[in-house]
Design a protein around this motif. Structure first.
Motif, PDB file in Angstrom:
ATOM      1  N   ILE A   1      91.007  17.120  27.184  1.00 31.62           N
ATOM      2  CA  ILE A   1      91.444  19.022  26.601  1.00 31.62           C
ATOM      3  C   ILE A   1      90.470  18.524  25.442  1.00 31.62           C
ATOM      4  O   ILE A   1      90.046  20.241  25.207  1.00 31.62           O
ATOM      5  CB  ILE A   1      93.104  19.064  26.262  1.00 31.62           C
ATOM      6  CG1 ILE A   1      94.080  18.214  27.402  1.00 31.62           C
ATOM      7  CG2 ILE A   1      93.311  19.906  25.758  1.00 31.62           C
ATOM      8  CD1 ILE A   1      93.809  19.634  28.711  1.00 31.62           C
TER       9      ILE A   1
ATOM     10  N   PHE B   1      87.250  19.518  26.495  1.00 32.05           N
ATOM     11  CA  PHE B   1      87.041  20.866  26.803  1.00 32.05           C
ATOM     12  C   PHE B   1      86.896  22.384  26.338  1.00 32.05           C
ATOM     13  O   PHE B   1      86.080  23.328  26.226  1.00 32.05           O
ATOM     14  CB  PHE B   1      88.245  20.993  27.964  1.00 32.05           C
ATOM     15  CG  PHE B   1      88.504  22.291  28.646  1.00 32.05           C
ATOM     16  CD1 PHE B   1      87.986  23.140  29.564  1.00 32.05           C
ATOM     17  CD2 PHE B   1      89.707  23.729  27.422  1.00 32.05           C
ATOM     18  CE1 PHE B   1      87.811  24.632  30.455  1.00 32.05           C
ATOM     19  CE2 PHE B   1      89.304  25.185  28.529  1.00 32.05           C
ATOM     20  CZ  PHE B   1      88.293  25.258  29.587  1.00 32.05           C
ATOM     21  N   LEU B   2      87.984  21.844  24.990  1.00 27.69           N
ATOM     22  CA  LEU B   2      88.070  22.928  24.264  1.00 27.69           C
ATOM     23  C   LEU B   2      86.519  22.768  22.914  1.00 27.69           C
ATOM     24  O   LEU B   2      86.257  24.223  23.073  1.00 27.69           O
ATOM     25  CB  LEU B   2      88.626  22.880  22.695  1.00 27.69           C
ATOM     26  CG  LEU B   2      90.426  22.604  23.445  1.00 27.69           C
ATOM     27  CD1 LEU B   2      90.836  22.201  22.189  1.00 27.69           C
ATOM     28  CD2 LEU B   2      90.529  24.402  24.105  1.00 27.69           C
TER      29      LEU B   2
ATOM     30  N   PHE C   1      83.503  22.852  24.272  1.00 29.67           N
ATOM     31  CA  PHE C   1      83.014  23.103  25.843  1.00 29.67           C
ATOM     32  C   PHE C   1      83.084  24.530  25.518  1.00 29.67           C
ATOM     33  O   PHE C   1      82.808  25.551  25.473  1.00 29.67           O
ATOM     34  CB  PHE C   1      83.079  22.481  27.360  1.00 29.67           C
ATOM     35  CG  PHE C   1      82.622  23.983  28.330  1.00 29.67           C
ATOM     36  CD1 PHE C   1      81.758  23.934  29.049  1.00 29.67           C
ATOM     37  CD2 PHE C   1      83.710  24.041  29.115  1.00 29.67           C
ATOM     38  CE1 PHE C   1      80.905  24.521  30.247  1.00 29.67           C
ATOM     39  CE2 PHE C   1      83.524  25.191  30.003  1.00 29.67           C
ATOM     40  CZ  PHE C   1      81.950  25.098  31.296  1.00 29.67           C
ATOM     41  N   LEU C   2      84.329  24.946  25.524  1.00 28.22           N
ATOM     42  CA  LEU C   2      84.726  26.744  25.512  1.00 28.22           C
ATOM     43  C   LEU C   2      84.033  27.384  24.283  1.00 28.22           C
ATOM     44  O   LEU C   2      83.630  28.229  24.378  1.00 28.22           O
ATOM     45  CB  LEU C   2      86.461  26.125  25.253  1.00 28.22           C
ATOM     46  CG  LEU C   2      87.000  27.950  25.582  1.00 28.22           C
ATOM     47  CD1 LEU C   2      87.070  27.831  27.401  1.00 28.22           C
ATOM     48  CD2 LEU C   2      88.251  27.481  26.373  1.00 28.22           C
ATOM     49  N   TYR C   3      84.481  26.128  23.142  1.00 33.53           N
ATOM     50  CA  TYR C   3      84.191  26.879  21.461  1.00 33.53           C
ATOM     51  C   TYR C   3      82.592  26.349  21.535  1.00 33.53           C
ATOM     52  O   TYR C   3      82.779  27.721  20.960  1.00 33.53           O
ATOM     53  CB  TYR C   3      84.853  26.566  20.826  1.00 33.53           C
ATOM     54  CG  TYR C   3      86.733  26.808  20.974  1.00 33.53           C
ATOM     55  CD1 TYR C   3      86.442  28.630  19.569  1.00 33.53           C
ATOM     56  CD2 TYR C   3      87.698  26.782  21.462  1.00 33.53           C
ATOM     57  CE1 TYR C   3      87.960  29.461  19.942  1.00 33.53           C
ATOM     58  CE2 TYR C   3      88.415  27.206  21.449  1.00 33.53           C
ATOM     59  CZ  TYR C   3      88.829  28.699  20.844  1.00 33.53           C
ATOM     60  OH  TYR C   3      90.495  29.207  20.370  1.00 33.53           O
ATOM     61  N   ALA C   4      82.172  26.397  22.423  1.00 37.41           N
ATOM     62  CA  ALA C   4      80.576  26.055  22.096  1.00 37.41           C
ATOM     63  C   ALA C   4      80.018  27.046  21.932  1.00 37.41           C
ATOM     64  O   ALA C   4      79.196  27.519  20.511  1.00 37.41           O
ATOM     65  CB  ALA C   4      79.974  25.207  22.977  1.00 37.41           C
ATOM     66  N   PRO C   5      79.885  27.733  22.640  1.00 42.75           N
ATOM     67  CA  PRO C   5      79.214  29.089  22.522  1.00 42.75           C
ATOM     68  C   PRO C   5      79.670  30.084  20.934  1.00 42.75           C
ATOM     69  O   PRO C   5      78.622  30.393  20.433  1.00 42.75           O
ATOM     70  CB  PRO C   5      79.014  30.112  23.398  1.00 42.75           C
ATOM     71  CG  PRO C   5      79.141  28.961  24.806  1.00 42.75           C
ATOM     72  CD  PRO C   5      80.186  28.163  23.515  1.00 42.75           C
ATOM     73  N   ALA C   6      81.045  30.108  20.860  1.00 41.62           N
ATOM     74  CA  ALA C   6      81.334  31.067  19.620  1.00 41.62           C
ATOM     75  C   ALA C   6      80.716  30.478  17.987  1.00 41.62           C
ATOM     76  O   ALA C   6      80.818  31.345  16.955  1.00 41.62           O
ATOM     77  CB  ALA C   6      83.029  31.196  19.576  1.00 41.62           C
TER      78      ALA C   6
ATOM     79  N   LEU D   1      78.871  28.744  17.552  1.00 43.81           N
ATOM     80  CA  LEU D   1      76.909  28.050  17.394  1.00 43.81           C
ATOM     81  C   LEU D   1      76.855  29.498  16.849  1.00 43.81           C
ATOM     82  O   LEU D   1      75.812  29.755  15.839  1.00 43.81           O
ATOM     83  CB  LEU D   1      76.031  28.585  18.684  1.00 43.81           C
ATOM     84  CG  LEU D   1      76.066  27.346  18.804  1.00 43.81           C
ATOM     85  CD1 LEU D   1      74.979  26.722  20.378  1.00 43.81           C
ATOM     86  CD2 LEU D   1      76.030  25.865  18.127  1.00 43.81           C
ATOM     87  N   LEU D   2      77.647  30.519  16.969  1.00 44.64           N
ATOM     88  CA  LEU D   2      77.161  31.959  16.950  1.00 44.64           C
ATOM     89  C   LEU D   2      77.146  32.269  15.235  1.00 44.64           C
ATOM     90  O   LEU D   2      75.393  32.645  14.838  1.00 44.64           O
ATOM     91  CB  LEU D   2      78.346  33.354  17.141  1.00 44.64           C
ATOM     92  CG  LEU D   2      77.804  34.367  18.093  1.00 44.64           C
ATOM     93  CD1 LEU D   2      76.558  34.697  18.166  1.00 44.64           C
ATOM     94  CD2 LEU D   2      78.521  35.329  18.582  1.00 44.64           C
TER      95      LEU D   2
ATOM     96  N   PHE E   1      73.996  30.103  13.598  1.00 38.44           N
ATOM     97  CA  PHE E   1      72.449  30.605  13.664  1.00 38.44           C
ATOM     98  C   PHE E   1      72.317  32.004  12.398  1.00 38.44           C
ATOM     99  O   PHE E   1      71.972  32.158  12.268  1.00 38.44           O
ATOM    100  CB  PHE E   1      72.280  31.196  14.724  1.00 38.44           C
ATOM    101  CG  PHE E   1      71.469  29.643  15.495  1.00 38.44           C
ATOM    102  CD1 PHE E   1      70.832  29.062  14.783  1.00 38.44           C
ATOM    103  CD2 PHE E   1      71.991  29.046  16.560  1.00 38.44           C
ATOM    104  CE1 PHE E   1      70.121  27.851  15.889  1.00 38.44           C
ATOM    105  CE2 PHE E   1      72.012  27.807  16.988  1.00 38.44           C
ATOM    106  CZ  PHE E   1      71.039  27.044  16.841  1.00 38.44           C
TER     107      PHE E   1
ATOM    108  N   SER F   1      66.818  27.428  16.693  1.00 37.41           N
ATOM    109  CA  SER F   1      66.904  26.148  17.412  1.00 37.41           C
ATOM    110  C   SER F   1      67.172  25.297  16.520  1.00 37.41           C
ATOM    111  O   SER F   1      67.150  25.807  15.249  1.00 37.41           O
ATOM    112  CB  SER F   1      65.378  26.134  18.107  1.00 37.41           C
ATOM    113  OG  SER F   1      64.694  25.491  17.164  1.00 37.41           O
TER     114      SER F   1
ATOM    115  N   MET G   1      72.779  37.268  16.392  1.00 37.68           N
ATOM    116  CA  MET G   1      73.105  36.379  15.874  1.00 37.68           C
ATOM    117  C   MET G   1      74.137  36.894  15.004  1.00 37.68           C
ATOM    118  O   MET G   1      75.659  36.653  15.105  1.00 37.68           O
ATOM    119  CB  MET G   1      72.716  34.453  15.522  1.00 37.68           C
ATOM    120  CG  MET G   1      71.576  34.143  16.564  1.00 37.68           C
ATOM    121  SD  MET G   1      72.961  33.859  17.386  1.00 37.68           S
ATOM    122  CE  MET G   1      72.013  34.160  19.381  1.00 37.68           C
TER     123      MET G   1
ATOM    124  N   LEU H   1      81.941  39.130  17.547  1.00 37.60           N
ATOM    125  CA  LEU H   1      83.377  38.739  17.113  1.00 37.60           C
ATOM    126  C   LEU H   1      84.584  38.522  16.327  1.00 37.60           C
ATOM    127  O   LEU H   1      85.568  38.428  16.434  1.00 37.60           O
ATOM    128  CB  LEU H   1      82.605  37.107  16.787  1.00 37.60           C
ATOM    129  CG  LEU H   1      83.937  35.859  17.292  1.00 37.60           C
ATOM    130  CD1 LEU H   1      84.190  35.704  18.604  1.00 37.60           C
ATOM    131  CD2 LEU H   1      83.165  34.080  16.897  1.00 37.60           C
TER     132      LEU H   1
END
Lengths: 269, 292, 361
Positions: free
Chosen positions: A11, A14-15, A17-22, A24-25, A28, A37, A232, A239
């Motif tokens: 879990i 998974f979290l 993975f789920l939150y990675a993009p949010a 990173l926003l 950057f 990068s 970004m 967001l």
């Protein structure tokens, strides 16, 4: 217990993975480098200033807001009618009709975009912000129907009968009893459709004329590496905006559940 | 009271009257355009002139040209992989929230799971590019840990990247129906299974899973069908070999100016995913008798 | 006032192909406490809702105070309803709920305030006006619902299973309060209930309904002592049924041979529904006596074997298998001083009289 620990680990992964993009926003958005990068360079608010100075972005934002507000109002109105019809009345063909209205929920958006494009061009209309609204209302209405149906179903039907029995007209009953009790559902339906419309790209891309929406503008900018950090920053703002709206929607939905005395059961969808 | 007045006051009439604006909207902007697209797919276009004589030319082209065959096959493969991956990722999470999280905290968990979905769609896809890229998060971390010496290049600009990105986008939509199905399971059924001698694994396979299947089926349909229509993800993270049928449809409608062929491709894709989904739903109905 | 206050004539109600009411005829008197009693799905709530105006009749006529209610919607009928769920508006205070109907009538504000206060006092909720309605308990909501309806001074108050959601103790208290309230305000009450005890204790008259028809309309006493058929007799209280064969009696009597009991001459008034080939004899448990002791005598005697004993403290119920009968009959005995309680398999002498037997179709 070993299996329980493994489960929790999954879990957690998974979290991430789920939150990675949010996550990173914002990283950057505040990074003092024109290249998106790693490694990070330092803290800056510069990218937000860039947004402030970009005229085209402001126009696109205004367009998007106009579309999103119109979509929210129209799709919620259509949603109220359909949800009321399905939750309060029984009529022949009800299942088929409701199923048909809900179809856009599982239809690839490209199909919606393409078919509307074809019709609008064939009818000789120009593409404009309004053609986007048409498409967005179509895909938002099922969400509104779902949210409002549960609001109407939670409403004890004998409340309306009681009002009628106590001498009020049907119209007055709707405003005095029905509306106040489903209002939280209406608000949350508006907020959800507003949010969906604001972020929708695929249909908008097909139906946009000369005036871009915010996502269409972003799409155009993604090609230019030097614009990325400011995008970004823009994404971060969007967001936060979405989250605020959703939290508000959730708050209203729960208040509705409390008001009508129903135990709270789940999320929006 | 005349027959009509009576009908007008009936429940039947009130229902139809109320639903009609929404229904008319859907007919005008969904059914009519779809019918139009179907008609269009049987016509031909020469630059700006539309030839409205009936022809199957577009379908013949869509189904026989190797490039379209390749794209269609790849799209179906990617959609299927995305669906499978999504369900595999989603099931344990839905199970965890339904069975391990205290009742009061469940809405919060569901809210937490849906949050990332509300990040700007384009940004989210783009950020996967940042995560998987040459100087991206994954390579950076692996290099830093000394696991690899050269950045991995096979993780971006290919079909794997498309599958991962799309699975990420769709996973909340798969968690929700499965979670709802799991929530509906009467917990005493599980106790009964245990009482009758089943261990945890057998109980899961014989009771939990069959009862959760309606949720899994719903999740499959919700993910599989719309995935075929995405053209942003393949464009951003797919590279030349990761493009899907939707990119071709978009191309036909916009730059190539061959809307009839685009329509034929779109409808063929729609047809294929619908048939596959229906077969899947039908198989489930057939082998899970006694389920509603 | 007009009498009857409500006249129902020839009412049929269809939902699609399903017929919920069959030719219902009844007259409800001004000021009486009237109950519609029956098992669930018998049409009693449907009948109440046609009186309230929530359901159209498919055929027949509803008249209230001499006026036909055809095309009169619920909001213009002189009836008010207490709903099963109480239907208290959750977004209003107690006082706002009670004032709701008065506001619809455009009554001036200060007058509304006094009327609301009177109504709340009437139901024992004095000073609760400012409470949030969703914070009230079940019994209190019930009172709010009553006040909200009574404040409009309807000609008829309709109550749809108002006590079914309350626990036993609260229910018993509300039963007596409702009865007192009804006498105090003098308004006709029509109560829908599936609880026969509730109907018997509260009502002036009861209509027992089965499958969309009124089986019998009578006072509680007549309903219990002179049920017109087996169905009514079975639904109200406990009734033992025994086979009977009739031979012609003198005028106004039936000569019968009752299985397990013996011969008797039954007056015609003990066959309120008439007789035919399907007739059986019905005897209430308290109409049979277990004769204990040498000296106990009864008009007539039969004998049997005690199959089961249910001891209730004040009462004992026996299942007794009469000689020559397959199924046992239930006999209730008050446990008075010195009376012995029999045990299983004991031989019992059963006393009975011709006046305790009903002939039922």
């Amino acid at each position: 217990m070993k299996s329980g620990k493994l489960f929790k680990l999954y879990i957690a992964v998974f979290l991430v993975f789920l939150y990675a993009p949010a996550l990173l926003l914002p990283v950057f958005a505040f990074n003092d480098s024109s290249i998106v990068s790693f490694p990070l360079k330092g803290f800056t608010l510069n990218w937000f200033n860039v947004l402030w100075e970009t005229e085209a972005l402001h126009t696109a934002t205004k367009n998007s807001l106009l579309i999103a507000v119109s979509t929210a109002i129209i799709s919620t109105s259509l949603g109220i009618l359909a949800a009321r019809a399905s939750s309060r009345y029984k009529f022949r063909g009800q299942k088929a009709v409701m199923g048909f209205i809900m179809i856009p929920l599982v239809l690839p958006e490209i199909i919606v975009g393409v078919s509307l494009l074809v019709v609008i061009l064939q009818m000789g209309f120009d593409l404009s912000l309004w053609t986007i609204v048409l498409g967005h209302v179509l895909i938002c209405t099922p969400f509104c129907v779902a949210i409002l149906s549960s609001a109407f179903l939670n409403l004890d039907q004998s409340l309306e009968e009681a009002s009628f029995d106590l001498g009020q007209t049907k119209l007055a009953t709707f405003w005095l009893v029905t509306m106040p009790l489903v209002l939280p559902g209406v608000v949350s339906s508006m907020l959800i459709s507003f949010t969906i419309s604001l972020d929708e790209f695929i249909i908008a891309f097909f139906l946009a004329g000369t005036e871009p929406t915010l996502p269409v503008y972003i799409w155009g900018q993604l090609r230019f590496p030097q614009k990325l950090p400011s995008l970004m920053a823009l994404g971060t703002i969007l967001l936060i905006l979405s989250l605020t709206l959703l939290a508000t929607a959730e708050y209203f939905r729960r208040r509705s559940a409390r008001k009508t005395g129903i135990e709270d059961a789940g999320g929006f969808l | 009271m005349s027959g009509f007045t009576k009908w007008r006051r009936s429940e039947e009439a009130s229902g139809w009257l109320l639903v009609s604006p929404t229904l008319v909207y859907s007919i005008l902007l969904l059914a009519a355009p779809l019918a139009m697209v179907i008609a269009l797919s049987f016509w031909t276009q020469d630059y700006l002139d539309l030839d409205k004589t009936f022809t199957l030319k577009n379908y013949v082209e869509a189904w026989s040209e190797p490039i379209y065959q390749t794209l269609m096959g790849r799209s179906l493969k990617i959609s299927a992989l995305v669906t499978a991956l999504t369900i595999l990722l989603a099931f344990p999470v839905a199970y965890y929230v339904s069975f391990y999280v205290p009742q009061k905290r469940k809405p919060l968990w569901i809210f937490l799971i849906t949050i990332p979905f509300w990040t700007s769609y384009l940004m989210r896809i783009f950020l996967w590019k940042v995560i998987l890229g040459y100087n991206g998060v994954v390579n950076g971390s692996l290099l830093g840990l000394g696991v690899i010496e050269q950045p991995l290049s096979f993780i971006l600009y290919n079909q794997n990247a498309v599958v991962v990105t799309l699975a990420h986008a769709w996973v909340p939509f798969a968690i929700l129906p499965i979670f709802v199905a799991l929530e509906k399971i009467d917990r005493s059924l599980l106790e009964a299974a245990e009482d009758l001698g089943d261990g945890p694994l057998r109980r899961f396979i014989r009771v939990t899973l069959p009862l959760a299947m309606p949720g899994v089926v719903a999740a499959t349909v919700i993910v599989f069908i719309p995935t075929i229509g995405d053209y942003v993800t393949p464009r951003l993270v797919g590279g030349p070999n990761g493009l899907m049928i939707s990119n071709m449809i978009e191309l036909q409608f916009k730059k190539a100016n061959n809307a009839p062929l685009g329509a034929a491709l779109a409808l063929s894709a729609m047809f294929l995913v619908s048939v596959i989904s229906l077969v899947f739903v039908w198989l489930n109905r057939k082998y899970l008798v006694g389920q509603k | 006032m007009t009498d009857p206050i409500i006249r129902l004539s020839g009412i049929d109600k269809f939902y699609g192909d399903f017929q919920a009411l069959y030719d219902v005829n009844a007259e409800i008197r001004t000021g009486e406490f009237f109950s519609l009693l029956g098992p669930s799905g018998c049409g009693k709530t449907t009948l109440l809702r046609t009186i309230a105006g929530f359901e159209d009749v498919s055929a027949g006529k509803v008249e209230i105070a001499g006026q036909s209610m055809e095309n009169v919607p619920a909001n213009r009928r002189p009836t008010n309803m207490v709903f099963q769920s109480y239907a208290i508006f959750p977004h209003m205070t107690v006082a706002e709920n009670v004032a709701y109907g008065l506001k619809a009538r455009k009554m001036p504000k200060d007058k509304i305030a006094t009327e609301v206060a009177t109504a709340l006092k009437q139901v024992g909720l004095e000073g609760y006006g400012d409470r949030a309605s969703h914070a009230m308990s079940g019994g209190q909501r019930q009172r709010v619902a009553l006040a909200r309806a009574l404040v409009l001074k309807p000609k008829v108050l309709l109550l749809d299973e108002p006590l079914s959601a309350l626990d036993k103790k609260m229910r018993e208290q509300m039963q007596s309060e409702l009865r007192h309230l009804q006498r105090a305000v003098g308004i006709t009450f029509i109560l829908v209930t599936h609880d026969q005890e509730e109907a018997l204790t509260m009502s002036d008259r009861i209509a027992v309904m089965f499958e969309g028809r009124i089986g019998q309309l009578a006072s509680p006493q007549d309903l219990y002592r002179r049920p017109v058929n087996r169905k009514v007799a079975e639904f109200i209280g406990v009734m033992n049924f025994l086979d009977v064969s009739l031979s012609a009696g003198t005028a106004g009597t039936f000569e019968c041979e009752i299985a397990g009991l013996g011969k008797a001459i039954i007056p015609a008034e003990q066959a309120p529904g008439g007789v035919d080939a399907s007739v059986t004899a019905g005897v209430r448990p308290e109409m049979l006596t277990i004769l204990s002791g040498e000296n106990a005598r009864s008009e007539r005697e039969a004998s049997g074997i005690v199959e089961d004993v249910y001891y209730y403290g004040d009462m004992t119920y026996y299942d007794v298998k009469l000689d020559g009968v397959d199924h046992p009959v239930t006999i209730s005995m008050r446990n008075t001083a010195g009376r012995a309680v029999l045990s299983r398999q004991d031989r019992a002498r059963v006393g009975w009289g011709a006046e305790s037997v009903l002939l039922l179709k």
